[in-house]
Write a protein that holds these residues in place. Structure first.
Motif, PDB file in Angstrom:
ATOM      1  N   ARG A   1       7.900   8.475  14.178  1.00 19.34           N
ATOM      2  CA  ARG A   1       7.487   7.201  13.719  1.00 19.34           C
ATOM      3  C   ARG A   1       7.428   6.837  12.551  1.00 19.34           C
ATOM      4  O   ARG A   1       6.869   6.010  11.895  1.00 19.34           O
ATOM      5  CB  ARG A   1       5.793   6.985  14.461  1.00 19.34           C
ATOM      6  N   GLY A   2       8.545   7.510  11.811  1.00 24.22           N
ATOM      7  CA  GLY A   2       8.562   7.216  10.456  1.00 24.22           C
ATOM      8  C   GLY A   2       7.947   8.041   9.441  1.00 24.22           C
ATOM      9  O   GLY A   2       7.670   7.936   8.110  1.00 24.22           O
ATOM     10  N   GLU A   3       7.038   8.766   9.830  1.00 23.62           N
ATOM     11  CA  GLU A   3       6.023   9.674   8.862  1.00 23.62           C
ATOM     12  C   GLU A   3       6.818  10.280   7.990  1.00 23.62           C
ATOM     13  O   GLU A   3       7.740  10.890   8.424  1.00 23.62           O
ATOM     14  CB  GLU A   3       5.310  10.578   9.872  1.00 23.62           C
ATOM     15  N   PHE A   4       6.509  10.207   6.795  1.00 27.19           N
ATOM     16  CA  PHE A   4       7.096  11.100   5.530  1.00 27.19           C
ATOM     17  C   PHE A   4       6.571  12.342   5.292  1.00 27.19           C
ATOM     18  O   PHE A   4       4.905  12.515   5.780  1.00 27.19           O
ATOM     19  CB  PHE A   4       6.639  10.230   4.268  1.00 27.19           C
ATOM     20  N   ASN A   5       6.956  13.431   4.833  1.00 25.33           N
ATOM     21  CA  ASN A   5       6.275  14.768   4.621  1.00 25.33           C
ATOM     22  C   ASN A   5       5.382  14.900   3.447  1.00 25.33           C
ATOM     23  O   ASN A   5       4.893  15.880   2.933  1.00 25.33           O
ATOM     24  CB  ASN A   5       7.487  15.832   4.653  1.00 25.33           C
TER      25      ASN A   5
ATOM     26  N   GLU B   1      10.875   2.288  10.469  1.00 25.78           N
ATOM     27  CA  GLU B   1       9.628   3.185  11.137  1.00 25.78           C
ATOM     28  C   GLU B   1       8.850   3.432   9.986  1.00 25.78           C
ATOM     29  O   GLU B   1       7.557   3.441  10.090  1.00 25.78           O
ATOM     30  CB  GLU B   1       9.862   4.161  12.152  1.00 25.78           C
ATOM     31  N   LEU B   2       9.397   4.160   8.751  1.00 24.27           N
ATOM     32  CA  LEU B   2       8.697   4.525   7.756  1.00 24.27           C
ATOM     33  C   LEU B   2       7.840   3.355   7.091  1.00 24.27           C
ATOM     34  O   LEU B   2       6.701   3.529   6.808  1.00 24.27           O
ATOM     35  CB  LEU B   2       9.820   4.989   6.636  1.00 24.27           C
ATOM     36  N   CYS B   3       8.680   2.219   7.006  1.00 24.51           N
ATOM     37  CA  CYS B   3       7.921   1.099   6.445  1.00 24.51           C
ATOM     38  C   CYS B   3       6.601   0.681   7.270  1.00 24.51           C
ATOM     39  O   CYS B   3       5.583  -0.022   6.680  1.00 24.51           O
ATOM     40  CB  CYS B   3       8.736  -0.020   6.063  1.00 24.51           C
ATOM     41  N   ARG B   4       6.736   0.988   8.285  1.00 23.36           N
ATOM     42  CA  ARG B   4       5.668   0.401   9.216  1.00 23.36           C
ATOM     43  C   ARG B   4       4.597   1.446   8.947  1.00 23.36           C
ATOM     44  O   ARG B   4       3.150   0.978   9.010  1.00 23.36           O
ATOM     45  CB  ARG B   4       6.040   0.423  10.463  1.00 23.36           C
ATOM     46  N   TRP B   5       4.874   2.717   8.852  1.00 22.83           N
ATOM     47  CA  TRP B   5       3.965   3.799   8.584  1.00 22.83           C
ATOM     48  C   TRP B   5       3.099   3.489   7.434  1.00 22.83           C
ATOM     49  O   TRP B   5       1.971   3.565   7.269  1.00 22.83           O
ATOM     50  CB  TRP B   5       4.542   5.148   8.511  1.00 22.83           C
ATOM     51  N   VAL B   6       4.000   3.115   6.378  1.00 18.35           N
ATOM     52  CA  VAL B   6       3.276   2.789   5.000  1.00 18.35           C
ATOM     53  C   VAL B   6       2.216   1.548   5.284  1.00 18.35           C
ATOM     54  O   VAL B   6       1.332   1.364   4.642  1.00 18.35           O
ATOM     55  CB  VAL B   6       4.495   2.472   3.902  1.00 18.35           C
TER      56      VAL B   6
ATOM     57  N   PRO C   1      -2.182   0.356  -7.235  1.00 13.92           N
ATOM     58  CA  PRO C   1      -1.799  -0.688  -6.590  1.00 13.92           C
ATOM     59  C   PRO C   1      -0.449  -0.251  -5.678  1.00 13.92           C
ATOM     60  O   PRO C   1       0.272   0.830  -6.314  1.00 13.92           O
ATOM     61  CB  PRO C   1      -0.985  -1.748  -7.321  1.00 13.92           C
ATOM     62  N   VAL C   2      -0.196  -0.739  -4.464  1.00 16.35           N
ATOM     63  CA  VAL C   2       0.818  -0.351  -3.549  1.00 16.35           C
ATOM     64  C   VAL C   2       2.268  -0.550  -4.301  1.00 16.35           C
ATOM     65  O   VAL C   2       2.163  -1.521  -5.077  1.00 16.35           O
ATOM     66  CB  VAL C   2       0.782  -1.301  -2.298  1.00 16.35           C
ATOM     67  N   MET C   3       3.190   0.361  -4.120  1.00 15.48           N
ATOM     68  CA  MET C   3       4.493   0.166  -4.914  1.00 15.48           C
ATOM     69  C   MET C   3       5.666  -0.023  -3.697  1.00 15.48           C
ATOM     70  O   MET C   3       5.942   1.304  -3.203  1.00 15.48           O
ATOM     71  CB  MET C   3       4.816   1.497  -5.859  1.00 15.48           C
ATOM     72  N   ALA C   4       5.463  -1.075  -3.604  1.00 15.70           N
ATOM     73  CA  ALA C   4       6.392  -1.346  -1.910  1.00 15.70           C
ATOM     74  C   ALA C   4       7.488  -2.145  -2.128  1.00 15.70           C
ATOM     75  O   ALA C   4       8.152  -2.759  -1.591  1.00 15.70           O
ATOM     76  CB  ALA C   4       5.343  -2.218  -0.974  1.00 15.70           C
ATOM     77  N   GLY C   5       8.239  -1.837  -3.334  1.00 13.08           N
ATOM     78  CA  GLY C   5       9.464  -2.638  -3.608  1.00 13.08           C
ATOM     79  C   GLY C   5      10.551  -2.400  -2.628  1.00 13.08           C
ATOM     80  O   GLY C   5      11.578  -3.238  -2.596  1.00 13.08           O
TER      81      GLY C   5
ATOM     82  N   ARG D   1      -4.238  -1.517  -1.918  1.00 14.42           N
ATOM     83  CA  ARG D   1      -4.531   0.083  -2.208  1.00 14.42           C
ATOM     84  C   ARG D   1      -3.884   0.786  -0.872  1.00 14.42           C
ATOM     85  O   ARG D   1      -3.848   0.290   0.259  1.00 14.42           O
ATOM     86  CB  ARG D   1      -6.055   0.493  -2.345  1.00 14.42           C
ATOM     87  N   LEU D   2      -3.520   2.084  -1.045  1.00  8.72           N
ATOM     88  CA  LEU D   2      -2.954   2.862   0.015  1.00  8.72           C
ATOM     89  C   LEU D   2      -3.990   3.894   0.453  1.00  8.72           C
ATOM     90  O   LEU D   2      -4.912   4.180  -0.334  1.00  8.72           O
ATOM     91  CB  LEU D   2      -1.844   3.656  -0.401  1.00  8.72           C
ATOM     92  N   VAL D   3      -3.983   4.470   1.774  1.00 14.61           N
ATOM     93  CA  VAL D   3      -4.786   5.528   2.096  1.00 14.61           C
ATOM     94  C   VAL D   3      -4.688   6.497   1.240  1.00 14.61           C
ATOM     95  O   VAL D   3      -3.749   7.045   0.880  1.00 14.61           O
ATOM     96  CB  VAL D   3      -4.317   5.810   3.842  1.00 14.61           C
ATOM     97  N   PRO D   4      -5.894   6.947   0.586  1.00 13.98           N
ATOM     98  CA  PRO D   4      -5.802   8.049  -0.509  1.00 13.98           C
ATOM     99  C   PRO D   4      -5.757   9.550  -0.224  1.00 13.98           C
ATOM    100  O   PRO D   4      -6.688  10.329  -0.641  1.00 13.98           O
ATOM    101  CB  PRO D   4      -6.929   7.587  -1.263  1.00 13.98           C
TER     102      PRO D   4
END
Length: 693
Positions: free
Chosen positions: A269-273, A310-315, A336-340, A324-327
């Motif tokens: 589902r796009g999860e990052f390591n 999928e990665l972007c939806r995970w984010v 802040p989110v860096m979603a560029g 803010r992101l889940v810390p």
């Protein structure tokens, strides 16, 4: 792996400069061809527009017709014209978020290299679109400074010299940005100027990189941001210099091979390591594959296919309110989110939900790449009604999120938790849980230290810093021991899945809430069974039930880190206050355990109290409430009720009854029950309930 002897990099640069400068700055650079044979721009903007690739004229049209593009362009131009009047950035230049120690030591930290490269690319884009002569001159002046060993002695972070390789993260960052600037400046450059830029890229970026690859540097094996930043930066350099540098094709081939290996890390589902808070590292795979799409004249756009949407939806699911992101893991919780990079994926996949996410989370920027990556033709669609409000991911960190809405500013409550363990930038936090209410942090993850210590990523010593340790997380701890963790050398791959927990039960009732249970046993030593059950009754009621059976009697601890300095009563009750939001908590044992409660604060102690610069770490004294007892079993319950400060205050408490607990809140009576067959939370008057068998 082989290592360069001391000062070898500096000697390498001097030798490379002497041996190659005369050859590069000559007509032979272009063979029998003229400079105009090598058409630019070719990366992210196309001179030809073949296969629908975006041209400078298309960008001008978007600026004229699209409000977001126009506003972004105006900011870019204004900043570029201001910066063009300033001297080039140097290793001692102050830039935003840069540590004083880095300025003092003239160290090439991330913030300096990011600011320098972005400024350079900004100059190049403004010149390409408008012909601004001052921006062209400023770009060339910055490149000249970057190539000058007196002003920029190295393209490497001082803390990375110890690895013995002439290339590192900074090499990749700077090579990429100089190459993109060259691509966009090239139509206005003469043969000598082109040769000058290519020679410097060869000397300061390409040859150090190729030497490091020949040395079999550890980062050629680790599937993390070192690989992507270094290989990606030089791969993009190769795409820009195709036909103009003898090693261009090799740079591209090495990068694409490395990135195909890297793509194996993503979950289904796009999860990052790494944690979602470190997900900006995904910018480089996006940058490389989009560059390839342009370099191949409109060939396959890899960003439209898994794992990128999928990665972007995970984010997106890992994004809290107020940008803010889940810390989890190494992070700065208020950053802040860096979603560029997400706009590039939205454009490739023509995905309106990702476009909406980008525009709401990172709508204002002066980064030129974001402007050229953004496609105004993609209509933004809100995730409300299109994306679930609660979800549990299973790969890597196993992020779990239950949110009351997709309101980007003031969702009533967002509970975040995790069942797994990441492979990089990880903490000993399997089972971690926290929540925000009304856009404010209440039960928190404290994140990273003020700066990385020199030994923060070394085996064992990492856990001596409380940020990464089990001690700074809201989980059970036995005998003061860390959770199980892998011990690996740089360049070595280890499967950490057998150290992670697993979601064993899940329930979501739309409009009511979410419940889950995690088996955390694999994360602990000395434990026969450890489970955590969580119920989130909407809007802001949270039940956490921790159970454990141990091999032997020892101290058992449970900590809850709070945004304020909340003090527990002798009975385990406490109130947490934010600026506008608050929560009322209560910790209780469901057996005969005699719990002791206290408030404590974290502090760094010698010898684990210094940044890698040698300066002291910032002492933040983060506060937490701790419940402790001694035994071989525990069945501990924590209850939270959250809302506005006026609704939840010191006069309110969870009350124990004959068959559970009650809380009188703005929605009426809330009932919590734990029986041998069911755990439940119910808002009686609101006709809302959630349970788990």
């Amino acid at each position: 792996m082989s290592e360069l002897p001391p000062l070898a990099r500096r000697r390498f640069l001097q030798q490379a400069s002497t041996a190659t400068a005369a050859w590069w700055i000559s007509p032979r650079l272009f063979g029998s061809e003229t400079p105009t044979t090598h058409v630019h721009p070719r990366i992210y903007l196309s001179a030809s527009g073949h296969a629908g690739l975006r041209t400078p004229a298309d960008l001008r049209a978007a600026i004229a017709s699209d409000a977001w593009s126009r506003a972004t362009w105006d900011r870019i131009v204004q900043l570029a014209q201001t910066e063009a009047t300033q001297p080039p950035l140097l290793p001692h230049s102050p830039v935003p978020r840069r540590a004083a120690a880095s300025i003092r030591d003239r160290n090439l930290d991330y913030h300096l290299c990011e600011a320098t490269g972005t400024r350079l690319v900004r100059f190049a884009l403004v010149h390409l679109i408008t012909g601004d002569a001052a921006c062209r001159a400023a770009a060339l002046a910055q490149i000249e400074a970057l190539y000058d060993p007196e002003r920029w002695p190295d393209w490497i972070d001082q803390s990375h010299v110890r690895f013995g390789h002439p290339a590192d993260l900074r090499t990749g960052m700077l090579a990429q940005d100089v190459a993109i600037a060259y691509d966009w400046l090239a139509p206005s450059l003469d043969a000598t100027e082109r040769a000058f830029i290519i020679e410097g890229l060869n000397r300061r970026g390409i040859q150090p990189f190729l030497t490091s690859v020949t040395q079999d540097a550890w980062w050629t094996h680790d599937l993390n941001n070192w690989l992507t930043v270094i290989y990606g930066g030089l791969g993009i350099t190769g795409m820009v210099l195709a036909g103009e540098h003898p090693d261009a094709d090799r740079l591209v081939s090495l990068a694409l091979d490395a990135f195909e290996r890297y793509l194996s890390i993503y979950g289904e589902r796009g999860e990052f390591n790494e944690s979602v808070a470190y997900a900006n590292a995904n910018r480089m795979p996006v940058a490389l594959f989009l560059a390839q799409h342009y370099a191949t004249a409109g060939g396959d756009n890899r960003l439209a296919r898994p794992p990128f949407p999928e990665l972007c939806r995970w984010v997106m699911h890992g994004t809290l309110t107020n940008r803010r992101l889940v810390p989890f893991g190494d992070c700065h919780p208020e950053a802040p989110v860096m979603a560029g990079y997400i706009s590039a994926v939205a454009a490739a996949a023509q995905d309106g939900v990702l476009q909406h996410y980008y525009l709401t989370q990172q709508a204002e920027t002066t980064n030129p790449l974001e402007l050229v990556w953004y496609d105004p033709r993609v209509r933004p669609d809100s995730p409300a009604g299109r994306e679930p409000l609660a979800t549990a991911f299973t790969a890597h960190g196993g992020m779990i999120v239950s949110r009351t809405s997709w309101d980007p500013d003031r969702a009533a409550c967002i509970v975040f938790a995790k069942s797994g363990r990441e492979e990089n930038h990880e903490h000993n936090d399997v089972g971690q849980l926290g929540f925000d209410a009304l856009g404010e942090r209440l039960i928190i993850d404290i994140g990273s230290p003020s700066s990385y210590p020199a030994d923060f990523f070394e085996p064992h010593s990492r856990w001596q810093y409380y940020n990464a340790s089990i001690r700074s997380h809201n989980v059970l701890m036995f005998g003061g021991r860390e959770q199980r963790y892998p011990v690996r050398e740089r360049g070595e791959s280890i499967d950490v899945s057998d150290l992670a927990g697993k979601v064993t039960a899940w329930s979501h009732e739309p409009g009511h809430g979410t419940a889950w249970r995690i088996d955390l046993t694999p994360a602990y030593t000395g434990a026969i069974q450890v489970t955590r059950t969580v119920l989130h009754l909407w809007p802001g009621y949270v039940l956490v039930f921790d159970e454990a059976e141990l091999d032997a009697a020892e101290e058992i601890s449970l900590r809850w880190h709070t945004i304020d300095q909340a003090e527990p009563t002798a009975a385990g009750a406490f109130v947490v206050h934010g600026n506008h939001a608050a929560c009322v908590g209560h910790i209780a044992a469901l057996d005969d355990t005699d719990l002791t409660f206290r408030r404590r604060e974290h502090a760094y102690a010698p010898p684990y109290h210094l940044e890698r610069s040698g300066d002291p770490l910032e002492q933040r004294h983060e506060s937490y409430i701790e419940a402790t007892a001694t035994g071989s079993r525990c069945r501990w319950l924590t209850l939270f009720a959250s809302g506005t400060v006026t609704d939840f205050g010191a006069n309110q408490h969870w009350q124990r009854t004959s068959n559970g607990w009650t809380f009188s809140g703005p929605e009426g009576l809330i009932e919590a029950k734990i029986t041998t067959t069911e755990i439940s939370l119910r808002a009686r008057e609101a006709h809302r309930s959630i349970s788990l068998a």
